[in-house]
Design an enzyme around this catalytic site. Structure first.
Site, PDB file in Angstrom:
ATOM      1  CE  LYS A  17      -7.458  16.684 -17.981  1.00  0.00           C
ATOM      2  NZ  LYS A  17      -6.625  15.827 -19.135  1.00  0.00           N
ATOM      3  NE  ARG A  47       1.334   9.002  -4.201  1.00  0.00           N
ATOM      4  CZ  ARG A  47       1.566  10.245  -4.200  1.00  0.00           C
ATOM      5  NH1 ARG A  47       2.794  10.888  -3.856  1.00  0.00           N
ATOM      6  NH2 ARG A  47       0.725  11.057  -4.660  1.00  0.00           N
TER       7      ARG A  47
END
Ligand code: NAP
Length: 272
Positions: free
Chosen positions: A70, A156
């Protein structure tokens, strides 16, 4: 009457074999008696530009972009819509005259699903989003338009969450190790990681949950099971997957290609 030659549509991503988009767009097209061919194109990053350009040079009508392309797709287009420009993330491409124009319908797809199917009003609410990839970049502008009180982005890789919190007001970056800095329950907890593909899910501390907290997984199908379990174990009573978002983002893409708004018939009200 159907057109003689089908409109060519395609989804570029990796992987794409599992995608429900061909069936969804087929069902939308049949509402208007449009004849379409929706191709699944499994493509690696380095071949993406070539494949997109080749498709549109060969009569492509419109395309969708999915994981993990994307952000990359946005670089290869001539113009971007405001939502795509703001997020840097594209999930829909339209050819207008000779220009390839990138849009992002993920955000409006999610917000429509939250409002219509889940009847959740974002305004003034506290949101926690796990993940900071292309999907989160895409949904942030649409969510912020509805003025939440605060969005915690937990990822993360902190730098990716920070890139979002630096860009938008009312947004704070965290990692799973600093989740305990949130001091009150969240109204909506979104899983926008790809952890479910590996049978895993983010852990949700019980302190972030009350009896109205909603859990929403952007993913759909069997890969949502780990997040559903994690949400259930944390005490969340209202758990939804992203099937509604999928149908709504597809409907907005369809409208960009054909100028028609299909009726949306969701397969089930999926409250796990
Ligand atoms: P992406 O750009 O690849 O981002 C993946 C995210 O998952 C990143 O934040 C990444 O963290 C995190 N992640 C991956 N492996 C991890 C691990 N082992 N531990 C912790 N975090 C991990 O993917 P995306 O485009 O954002 O899509 C995310 C999900 O949303 C996908 O499952 C996609 O199918 C779904 N989605 C659904 C719709 C819909 O219409 N329903 C629309 C868009 C997306 P790092 O940054 O640390 O790598």
């Amino acid at each position: 009457m159907k057109n003689n030659s089908p409109f060519q549509l395609a989804l570029f991503g990796h992987p794409v074999a599992h995608s429900q988009s061909p069936a969804i767009h087929q069902s939308y097209a049949s509402q208007f008696n449009l004849y379409i061919n929706y191709h699944l194109v499994d493509v690696q990053n380095h071949e993406l530009e070539h494949h997109i350009k080749n498709f549109f040079n060969n009569n492509g009508k419109g395309a969708n972009i999915t994981v993990p392309h994307k952000f990359a797709a946005a670089q290869y287009l001539d113009t971007l819509s405001e939502a795509a420009q703001q997020s840097g993330s594209v999930n829909t491409i339209v050819k207008k005259q000779d220009q390839l124009v990138g849009y992002n319908t993920d955000g409006i797809g999610l917000v429509t699903d939250l409002h219509h199917r889940i009847q959740f009003d974002i305004t003034g609410k506290t949101l926690l989003i796990f993940g900071a990839g292309g999907a989160v970049a895409g949904i942030m502008p649409a969510i912020l338009e509805h003025k939440p009180d605060c969005i915690y982005v937990c990822n993360r890789t902190l730098s990716k969450a920070k890139a979002l919190s630096d860009k938008y007001d009312h947004t704070q970056a965290l990692t799973p190790h600093t989740l305990n800095t949130i001091i009150k329950p969240c109204d909506l907890i979104i899983n926008a990681t790809t952890l479910g593909h590996h049978g895993k899910a983010p852990e949700i501390p019980k302190t972030l949950v009350n009896n109205t907290t909603i859990a929403y997984d952007l993913s759909y199908g069997t890969i949502t099971k780990p997040f559903g379990k994690s949400a259930y174990n944390s005490g969340i009573q209202h758990i939804h997957d992203g099937i509604g978002m999928l149908y709504y983002q597809a409907a907005y893409a369809f409208k960009l290609w054909f100028g028609k708004s299909p009726q949306i018939d969701l397969p089930s009200l999926n409250n796990q």
